[in-house]
Design an enzyme around this catalytic site. Structure first.
Site, PDB file in Angstrom:
ATOM      1  N   ARG A 151      75.913 102.311  -4.151  1.00 41.69           N
ATOM      2  CA  ARG A 151      74.683 101.929  -4.834  1.00 41.69           C
ATOM      3  C   ARG A 151      73.855 101.139  -3.824  1.00 41.69           C
ATOM      4  O   ARG A 151      74.392 100.497  -2.928  1.00 41.69           O
ATOM      5  CB  ARG A 151      74.970 101.069  -6.061  1.00 41.69           C
ATOM      6  N   LYS A 174      79.825  97.153  -9.693  1.00 42.57           N
ATOM      7  CA  LYS A 174      79.505  96.610 -11.010  1.00 42.57           C
ATOM      8  C   LYS A 174      80.746  96.005 -11.661  1.00 42.57           C
ATOM      9  O   LYS A 174      81.844  96.514 -11.503  1.00 42.57           O
ATOM     10  CB  LYS A 174      78.939  97.711 -11.913  1.00 42.57           C
ATOM     11  N   HIS A 242      68.659 106.130  -5.075  1.00 41.21           N
ATOM     12  CA  HIS A 242      69.817 106.338  -5.947  1.00 41.21           C
ATOM     13  C   HIS A 242      70.179 107.824  -6.029  1.00 41.21           C
ATOM     14  O   HIS A 242      71.335 108.168  -6.274  1.00 41.21           O
ATOM     15  CB  HIS A 242      69.544 105.780  -7.339  1.00 41.21           C
ATOM     16  N   ARG A 245      73.020 108.800  -3.807  1.00 42.34           N
ATOM     17  CA  ARG A 245      74.362 108.580  -4.357  1.00 42.34           C
ATOM     18  C   ARG A 245      74.746 109.747  -5.269  1.00 42.34           C
ATOM     19  O   ARG A 245      75.890 110.223  -5.240  1.00 42.34           O
ATOM     20  CB  ARG A 245      74.393 107.263  -5.132  1.00 42.34           C
ATOM     21  N   HIS A 268      83.240 104.153 -10.877  1.00 41.38           N
ATOM     22  CA  HIS A 268      82.957 104.254 -12.304  1.00 41.38           C
ATOM     23  C   HIS A 268      84.099 103.656 -13.125  1.00 41.38           C
ATOM     24  O   HIS A 268      85.269 103.913 -12.830  1.00 41.38           O
ATOM     25  CB  HIS A 268      82.766 105.711 -12.720  1.00 41.38           C
ATOM     26  N   TYR A 277      78.705 114.884 -13.451  1.00 41.25           N
ATOM     27  CA  TYR A 277      78.485 115.639 -12.225  1.00 41.25           C
ATOM     28  C   TYR A 277      79.020 117.060 -12.316  1.00 41.25           C
ATOM     29  O   TYR A 277      78.625 117.926 -11.525  1.00 41.25           O
ATOM     30  CB  TYR A 277      79.081 114.891 -11.021  1.00 41.25           C
TER      31      TYR A 277
END
Length: 298
Positions: A151, A174, A242, A245, A268, A277
């Site tokens: 990110r 995150k 972004h 990515r 994730h 994806y």
């Protein structure tokens, strides 16, 4: 307690306890400020006592301000988090939190760029920069996004102590979740080149990527550089930092990577976030089919 104190405590909780990103802190503080001001709330007790009807009324008012579905959903998430914190402050149970469902949001598929476009963007950003070191810097950042799936905030959080880059890099993403990502030689070389050209001393515990005046590089400057390259290359507005990515993930999946491995590489929390994806790859294959199949050209 006054309203300003409520916001200060909320900010400290988000930054120190929850370790939210600066962007999230700003958004959650803005939502809290609007709620507190418009509903005249000056204590955690009053926030904890908010019911579903009052929150729906507040969100309806925000709709009148022009808030769309996505923004409304984000604001509701911020309000729910605030009320949960208020309940904890007053010793009440989470079970007392209002139950409100946000608006339905139709999620679009990520728009990846092609491998050639990703390379061309990085090269053009470097070639058109105002200074050689700035061009090397922006190219290194973009290669980290496309080549390692970082990110933009993760790339800009790297410190001087992270260089020289090894073949793998520990990244904190995150939710303070850590993961290991492989670093390609081209990325190692790009970061080394930037570090050698950077006119500012790169200290071990300070930001690796620096702005023109020596401070930490902002996301906005990377976005601006990529937007300029995107226009020059005739790419759509979806070609953002972004999107690089997204391209990393899509191209790996197309090359045979399994979802679990991809989930780890992207950081994730759930496999569901990674599964999108598979749809992107299928959409890309369909576009390729339509472009290449002779009967589609009749």
């Amino acid at each position: 307690m006054n309203k300003a104190n409520l916001l200060e405590e909320w900010k400290a909780h988000l930054e120190q306890d929850r370790r939210r990103s600066p962007h999230t802190v700003r958004a959650y503080l803005s939502a809290a400020n609007l709620l507190i001001e418009r509903r005249d709330l000056d204590s955690w007790q009053k926030l904890a006592e908010l019911d579903s009807g009052t929150i729906r009324l507040h969100l309806a008012d925000r709709r009148q301000d022009g808030l769309g579905n996505s923004s409304t959903a984000r604001e509701l998430s911020a309000i729910k988090a605030l009320i949960k914190f208020a309940l904890a402050q007053t010793g009440a149970s989470d079970a007392n939190a209002p139950r409100i469902r946000g608006p339905r949001i139709k999620k679009g598929l990520p728009r990846p760029v092609t491998p050639d476009d990703a390379t061309n963007i990085a090269d053009l950003v470097e070639a058109t920069a105002s200074d050689d070191w700035i061009g090397a810097r922006d190219r290194a950042v973009l290669l980290l996004l496309y080549g390692a799936g970082l990110r933009i905030a993760e790339a800009l959080s790297l410190k001087g102590g992270d260089i020289p880059l090894e073949t793998t890099l520990s990244v904190t993403g995150k939710g303070n979740k850590q993961r290991i990502v492989p670093i390609l030689p081209i990325i190692q070389e790009a970061v080394t080149e930037y570090a050698g050209l950077c006119p500012w001393p790169i200290k071990q515990d300070e930001a690796l990527f620096r702005g023109a005046r020596g401070g930490p590089l902002s996301q906005g400057m990377v976005q601006k550089a990529m937007a300029k390259a995107r226009v020059a290359l005739g790419l759509p507005s979806t070609a953002t930092p972004h999107a690089l990515r997204h391209s990393f993930a899509t191209h790996l999946l197309g090359a045979g990577a399994d979802l679990r491995s991809l989930q780890e590489l992207l950081g994730h929390a759930s496999l569901g976030s990674t599964q999108i994806y598979t749809k992107v790859d299928a959409a890309t294959l369909l576009d390729t089919y339509r472009d290449a199949h002779p009967r589609e050209k009749d």
